[in-house]
Design a protein around this motif. Structure first.
Motif, short mmCIF file in Angstrom:
data_model
loop_
_atom_site.label_atom_id
_atom_site.label_comp_id
_atom_site.label_asym_id
_atom_site.label_seq_id
_atom_site.Cartn_x
_atom_site.Cartn_y
_atom_site.Cartn_z
N ASN A 27 0.75 -1.04 -0.13
CA ASN A 27 0.21 -0.45 0.03
C ASN A 27 1.19 1.47 0.21
OD1 ASN A 27 -2.43 -1.49 -0.13
ND2 ASN A 27 -2.33 -1.59 2.28
N GLN A 28 2.33 1.30 0.90
CA GLN A 28 2.04 2.09 0.69
C GLN A 28 3.49 2.39 -0.90
OE1 GLN A 28 6.14 1.46 3.57
NE2 GLN A 28 4.55 1.62 5.51
N LEU A 29 3.49 1.53 -1.75
CA LEU A 29 3.71 1.63 -3.13
C LEU A 29 2.69 2.58 -3.93
CD1 LEU A 29 5.96 -1.36 -3.79
CD2 LEU A 29 6.83 0.90 -2.90
N VAL A 30 1.90 2.51 -3.07
CA VAL A 30 0.47 3.62 -3.99
C VAL A 30 0.37 4.93 -3.31
CG1 VAL A 30 -1.88 3.52 -4.31
CG2 VAL A 30 -0.53 1.47 -3.86
N LYS B 131 -4.22 8.11 -8.39
CA LYS B 131 -3.61 7.52 -7.52
C LYS B 131 -2.47 6.66 -8.97
CE LYS B 131 -6.37 3.38 -6.82
NZ LYS B 131 -6.72 2.66 -5.94
N ILE B 132 -1.12 6.56 -8.61
CA ILE B 132 -1.00 5.63 -9.20
C ILE B 132 -0.43 4.79 -8.41
CG2 ILE B 132 1.53 7.19 -8.79
CD1 ILE B 132 0.80 5.59 -12.40
N ASP B 133 -0.24 3.41 -9.34
CA ASP B 133 0.93 1.86 -8.54
C ASP B 133 1.80 1.58 -8.67
OD1 ASP B 133 -0.82 -1.01 -8.33
OD2 ASP B 133 1.00 0.09 -6.97
N LEU B 134 3.26 2.20 -7.45
CA LEU B 134 4.50 1.80 -8.33
C LEU B 134 5.14 0.41 -7.60
CD1 LEU B 134 5.89 4.84 -6.89
CD2 LEU B 134 5.79 4.94 -8.93
N SER B 135 4.09 -0.91 -6.96
CA SER B 135 4.80 -2.05 -6.90
C SER B 135 5.27 -2.96 -7.91
CB SER B 135 3.27 -3.27 -7.13
OG SER B 135 2.26 -2.64 -7.51
N GLY B 136 5.24 -2.05 -8.87
CA GLY B 136 6.01 -2.73 -10.44
C GLY B 136 7.50 -2.13 -10.05
N LEU B 137 7.90 -1.58 -8.79
CA LEU B 137 8.98 -1.70 -8.45
C LEU B 137 9.85 -2.60 -8.04
CD1 LEU B 137 9.03 1.39 -6.56
CD2 LEU B 137 10.81 1.21 -8.38
N GLU B 138 9.10 -3.87 -7.74
CA GLU B 138 9.50 -5.14 -7.12
C GLU B 138 9.68 -6.20 -8.02
OE1 GLU B 138 9.78 -6.22 -3.16
OE2 GLU B 138 7.92 -4.60 -2.93
#
Length: 120
Positions: free
Chosen positions: A25-28, A44-51
């Protein structure tokens, strides 16, 4: 507007109740106000792809910065690097991130930096 606030509050409770999902959730990044880009509106933007990124992606981001003439001793701490990496993580064009208002761009930069330097 009330529904959006309730939705955000629900997400906050979910993050507190589920420790394993709190990092995700912190990556959103939720924008203070909707951001319009190329005819679409983003809240919003979801940065979970960083993983899913690799060192190869980081090296490519460094090369992009070098080709643009940017010299930085610690590139991963720069806003430009955060925009490039965020683009790779989300599939959105780098211009999307470069067009964000300053406070939103810094939110993105801080999330990327925290992700890279945060403890596991």
């Amino acid at each position: 507007m009330e529904e959006e606030v309730k939705e955000m509050e629900t997400n906050k409770k979910t993050a507190e109740e589920t420790p394993g999902q709190q990092e995700e959730n912190q990556l959103v990044v939720v924008f203070k106000k909707p951001f319009s880009y190329e005819g679409a509106v983003y809240k919003k933007i979801d940065l979970s792809g960083l993983e899913d990124l690799s060192a190869r992606d980081m090296i490519a981001a460094n090369k992009i910065m070098e080709r643009s003439g940017t010299v930085n001793v610690i590139p991963e701490m720069s806003l430009e690097y955060a925009c490039i990496i965020s683009s790779k993580a989300t599939g959105m064009p780098v211009e999307f991130f470069q067009s964000l208002p300053p406070k939103e761009a810094l939110k993105i930069k801080n999330r990327v930096t925290n992700f890279l330097y945060g403890e596991d």
